[in-house]
Structures are given as structure tokens and as C-alpha cells.
Design a protein around this motif. Structure first.
Motif, PDB file in Angstrom:
ATOM      1  N   VAL A  83       0.853  -1.232   0.012  1.00 52.54           N
ATOM      2  CA  VAL A  83      -0.022   0.055  -0.079  1.00 52.54           C
ATOM      3  C   VAL A  83       0.757   1.180  -0.026  1.00 52.54           C
ATOM      4  N   VAL A  84       0.764   1.952  -1.083  1.00 48.26           N
ATOM      5  CA  VAL A  84       1.476   3.255  -0.998  1.00 48.26           C
ATOM      6  C   VAL A  84       0.448   4.471  -1.003  1.00 48.26           C
ATOM      7  N   HIS A  85       0.366   5.185   0.222  1.00 47.62           N
ATOM      8  CA  HIS A  85      -0.627   6.415   0.373  1.00 47.62           C
ATOM      9  C   HIS A  85      -0.104   7.635  -0.095  1.00 47.62           C
ATOM     10  N   ALA A  86      -0.152   7.819  -1.112  1.00 51.60           N
ATOM     11  CA  ALA A  86       0.476   9.230  -1.750  1.00 51.60           C
ATOM     12  C   ALA A  86      -0.474  10.168  -1.941  1.00 51.60           C
ATOM     13  N   ALA A  87      -1.984  10.051  -1.574  1.00 51.85           N
ATOM     14  CA  ALA A  87      -2.965  11.014  -1.642  1.00 51.85           C
ATOM     15  C   ALA A  87      -2.573  11.961  -0.401  1.00 51.85           C
ATOM     16  N   GLY A  88      -2.779  13.450  -0.843  1.00 49.55           N
ATOM     17  CA  GLY A  88      -2.543  14.515   0.324  1.00 49.55           C
ATOM     18  C   GLY A  88      -2.983  15.763  -0.230  1.00 49.55           C
ATOM     19  N   ARG A  89      -2.924  16.695   0.875  1.00 46.27           N
ATOM     20  CA  ARG A  89      -3.511  18.032   0.591  1.00 46.27           C
ATOM     21  C   ARG A  89      -2.528  18.906   1.081  1.00 46.27           C
ATOM     22  N   MET A  90      -2.255  20.068   0.377  1.00 43.92           N
ATOM     23  CA  MET A  90      -1.361  21.135   0.796  1.00 43.92           C
ATOM     24  C   MET A  90      -2.058  22.628   0.782  1.00 43.92           C
ATOM     25  N   HIS A  91      -1.875  23.470   1.875  1.00 48.58           N
ATOM     26  CA  HIS A  91      -2.381  24.722   1.910  1.00 48.58           C
ATOM     27  C   HIS A  91      -1.565  25.591   2.751  1.00 48.58           C
ATOM     28  N   LEU A 106      -7.454  20.183   5.401  1.00 48.28           N
ATOM     29  CA  LEU A 106      -6.029  19.472   5.430  1.00 48.28           C
ATOM     30  C   LEU A 106      -5.684  18.499   5.969  1.00 48.28           C
ATOM     31  N   HIS A 107      -6.291  18.544   7.302  1.00 49.93           N
ATOM     32  CA  HIS A 107      -6.003  17.451   8.396  1.00 49.93           C
ATOM     33  C   HIS A 107      -7.004  16.517   8.103  1.00 49.93           C
ATOM     34  N   ARG A 108      -8.254  16.727   7.700  1.00 53.16           N
ATOM     35  CA  ARG A 108      -8.979  15.377   7.116  1.00 53.16           C
ATOM     36  C   ARG A 108      -8.344  14.595   6.221  1.00 53.16           C
ATOM     37  N   THR A 109      -7.641  15.162   5.136  1.00 53.89           N
ATOM     38  CA  THR A 109      -7.147  14.254   4.135  1.00 53.89           C
ATOM     39  C   THR A 109      -5.769  13.727   4.669  1.00 53.89           C
ATOM     40  N   ASN A 110      -4.948  14.523   5.345  1.00 56.43           N
ATOM     41  CA  ASN A 110      -3.485  14.092   5.700  1.00 56.43           C
ATOM     42  C   ASN A 110      -3.568  13.353   6.655  1.00 56.43           C
ATOM     43  N   ILE A 111      -4.493  13.609   7.833  1.00 56.56           N
ATOM     44  CA  ILE A 111      -4.028  12.797   9.098  1.00 56.56           C
ATOM     45  C   ILE A 111      -5.475  11.586   9.143  1.00 56.56           C
ATOM     46  N   ARG A 112      -6.504  12.020   9.109  1.00 53.63           N
ATOM     47  CA  ARG A 112      -7.656  11.108   8.899  1.00 53.63           C
ATOM     48  C   ARG A 112      -7.487  10.165   7.804  1.00 53.63           C
ATOM     49  N   GLY A 113      -7.114  10.769   6.829  1.00 55.64           N
ATOM     50  CA  GLY A 113      -6.991  10.029   5.390  1.00 55.64           C
ATOM     51  C   GLY A 113      -5.877   8.936   5.570  1.00 55.64           C
ATOM     52  N   THR A 114      -4.811   9.373   6.068  1.00 58.76           N
ATOM     53  CA  THR A 114      -3.610   8.493   6.317  1.00 58.76           C
ATOM     54  C   THR A 114      -3.897   7.249   7.483  1.00 58.76           C
ATOM     55  N   PHE A 115      -4.928   7.647   8.410  1.00 57.05           N
ATOM     56  CA  PHE A 115      -5.246   6.776   9.547  1.00 57.05           C
ATOM     57  C   PHE A 115      -6.167   5.765   8.900  1.00 57.05           C
ATOM     58  N   VAL A 116      -7.118   6.229   8.082  1.00 58.74           N
ATOM     59  CA  VAL A 116      -8.053   5.273   7.316  1.00 58.74           C
ATOM     60  C   VAL A 116      -7.481   4.238   6.563  1.00 58.74           C
ATOM     61  N   ALA A 118      -4.120   3.435   6.736  1.00 60.00           N
ATOM     62  CA  ALA A 118      -3.203   2.617   7.319  1.00 60.00           C
ATOM     63  C   ALA A 118      -4.154   1.577   8.400  1.00 60.00           C
ATOM     64  N   GLN A 119      -5.166   1.795   8.396  1.00 61.84           N
ATOM     65  CA  GLN A 119      -6.114   0.752   9.356  1.00 61.84           C
ATOM     66  C   GLN A 119      -6.401  -0.339   8.375  1.00 61.84           C
ATOM     67  N   GLN A 120      -6.813  -0.077   7.150  1.00 65.18           N
ATOM     68  CA  GLN A 120      -7.173  -1.113   6.202  1.00 65.18           C
ATOM     69  C   GLN A 120      -6.228  -2.039   5.930  1.00 65.18           C
ATOM     70  N   LEU A 159       2.404   8.144  13.316  1.00 64.44           N
ATOM     71  CA  LEU A 159       1.433   6.834  12.876  1.00 64.44           C
ATOM     72  C   LEU A 159       2.172   5.904  12.155  1.00 64.44           C
ATOM     73  N   THR A 160       2.961   6.224  11.253  1.00 55.81           N
ATOM     74  CA  THR A 160       3.795   5.227  10.551  1.00 55.81           C
ATOM     75  C   THR A 160       4.814   4.463  11.595  1.00 55.81           C
ATOM     76  N   MET A 161       5.508   5.109  12.249  1.00 57.78           N
ATOM     77  CA  MET A 161       6.427   4.568  13.132  1.00 57.78           C
ATOM     78  C   MET A 161       5.531   3.516  14.374  1.00 57.78           C
ATOM     79  N   ILE A 162       4.604   3.805  14.602  1.00 57.86           N
ATOM     80  CA  ILE A 162       3.726   3.030  15.559  1.00 57.86           C
ATOM     81  C   ILE A 162       3.256   1.731  14.963  1.00 57.86           C
ATOM     82  N   LEU A 163       2.828   2.013  13.721  1.00 62.12           N
ATOM     83  CA  LEU A 163       2.174   0.940  12.844  1.00 62.12           C
ATOM     84  C   LEU A 163       3.490  -0.165  12.538  1.00 62.12           C
TER      85      LEU A 163
END
Length: 240
Positions: A83-91, A106-116, A118-120, A159-163
Motif C-alpha cells: 500500500v502506497v498512500h500518496a494522496a495528500g493536500r497542501m495549503h 487539510l487535516h481531514r485528508t492528511n491525518i484522518r486519510g492516512t489513518f483510514v 493505514a487501518q485497512q 502513525l507510521t512508526m507506531i504501525l
């Protein structure tokens, strides 16, 4: 056959990564948010090089849509290995001026999106696989106007280090790639030619990174780099 999901796969670094993994022999699920035509182009590029690919739309912050993305990989190709999670948002804006609506988006995409994602990935990547997230070298450089973006990517690194540690015993590597200035639409948008030139001179190699440079690092982490785990790889041409 090894199978990769690439979110944000229709543009920039995600697109270069999807194409590269296709050339490396992966069947690729090209995840995209809005541009079906661009995602279809990536699929055609992979197929033209002799690979297999399919495009699938998903908002990375929505659990059911991300689950469906993984279902597509399962149904079309038999499972998920990378899984390569390259989706992101910048402002970009100074902290004092940033709209809180922009912060939330921004946080919805970058933090919540990464968590979702990563969870799957933690639930569904096959043993022996790899999970690769995206941070930014700005986390270490602390550039003005990048406060909200860098903060979101600092969360991605944590999140990455903990996973990586939570997946102990499954032979699954989990790493983050942290690009420096890279010639993508996301990076170039809103920047003057003078600013772009100045940023291009920052690394000792005196150029911007190209999406293919970052895809090379991802391909290494997705394939032969089985002893690299729980790391942030700062792919930035030597900026310190």
C-alpha cells in the motif's frame, strides 16, 4: 503476482509511483479522488508496459470508500501486498492567517486519510508486504507558511512508526517517504518562478526533485528493502 494499491495515483508522485510499480511487475490499483480521466491514463500506461492495472475512486478519509478500494484489489487481483498512500493536500499560510476551515480540510485528508488507509492496510495487507506513507522534509526544515501542512505530516510520521511496531511478527515493513521540493502541480501551484528557482537551489544537487526520483525510493521500499522498517526516508537531494 504481487499487488499494490496507490492512493493519489492519478497525478504527481502517486502517478509516477503507480507507473513504476507496474513496470516492476506489480498489478496496480490506481486510487484517485476526482480525476477519472487522469487515472485511466495511468492504467493505460501500466498496461502499455505489459502490466495490469485498474482505477478505483475513493475519498481516503471515508472508511467505506477505502474499504471498497481494498475490495477492488482483492476481487481483481486476489489480495494486497503493498500500500502506497500518496494522496495528500497542501495549503500554505502563516499560522496567524490560516483559515481554520482550511486547517480542518487539510487535516481531514492528511491525518484522518492516512489513518483510514493505514487501518485497512493493517487488516488486509498480506504477510511479507509493505506499507509506505508520505511525509515531507519540511517537518525538519520548519519553513514559514508550512505550519499546518508540516504539523499534519508530523502526525503521519508518528502513525507510521507506531504501525511498524504494531505489525510485529507479520514480516510487513512500514516506512514513510519525506520528499523535498519536487516538481509536481501540488508543489508548483501559487509559487512564482523566482521562488521555485530559489528552492531548486537549496539541495547540493541544485535542482528540484522529479516524481520519478521519489517513485524510485518507493519502489525500493516496496520491493528489495526488507531490512528497512520503521523509518522516515528523506528524499530531498541533500537539503539540511
Amino acid at each position: 503476482m504481487r499487488v499494490a494499491i496507490v492512493t493519489g495515483g492519478s497525478r504527481g508522485i502517486g502517478r509516477a509511483t503507480a507507473a513504476r510499480l507496474g513496470r516492476d511487475g506489480f498489478a496496480v490499483v490506481v486510487g484517485y479522488a476526482g480525476s477519472a480521466d487522469a487515472a485511466a491514463e495511468v492504467v493505460r500506461e501500466v498496461e502499455a508496459a505489459g502490466g495490469e492495472a485498474v482505477a478505483a475512486q475513493a475519498d481516503v478519509a471515508e472508511e467505506q470508500q477505502v474499504s471498497a478500494l481494498f475490495d477492488t484489489a482483492q476481487e481483481r487481483f486476489g489480495g494486497v501486498d503493498v500500500v502506497v498512500h500518496a494522496a495528500g493536500r497542501m495549503h500554505l499560510a502563516p499560522v496567524a492567517e490560516l483559515s481554520l476551515d482550511e486547517l480542518d480540510a487539510l487535516h481531514r485528508t492528511n491525518i484522518r486519510g492516512t489513518f483510514v488507509v493505514a487501518q485497512q492496510a493493517a487488516r488486509r495487507v498480506r504477510d511479507g508486504g509493505a506499507v509506505i506513507t508520505f511525509s515531507t522534509s519540511v517537518v525538519g526544515l520548519s519553513l514559514p507558511t508550512y505550519g499546518a501542512y508540516a504539523a499534519s505530516k508530523g502526525a503521519v510520521e508518528a502513525l507510521t512508526m507506531i504501525l511498524a511496531r504494531e505489525l510485529r511478527g507479520r514480516d510487513i515493513t512500514v516506512n514513510a517517504v519525506a520528499p523535498g521540493p519536487t516538481a509536481t502541480d501540488l508543489f508548483l501551484e501559487g509559487k512564482s518562478p523566482e521562488l521555485v528557482e530559489r528552492m531548486a537551489k537549496q539541495p547540493p544537487l541544485e535542482r528540484l526533485g522529479e516524481p520519478a526520483d521519489i517513485a524510485e525510493v518507493v519502489a525500493f521500499l516496496a520491493g528489495p528493502a526488507r531490512w528497512v522498517n520503521g523509518q522516515v526516508v528523506r528524499a530531498n537531494g541533500g537539503i539540511v
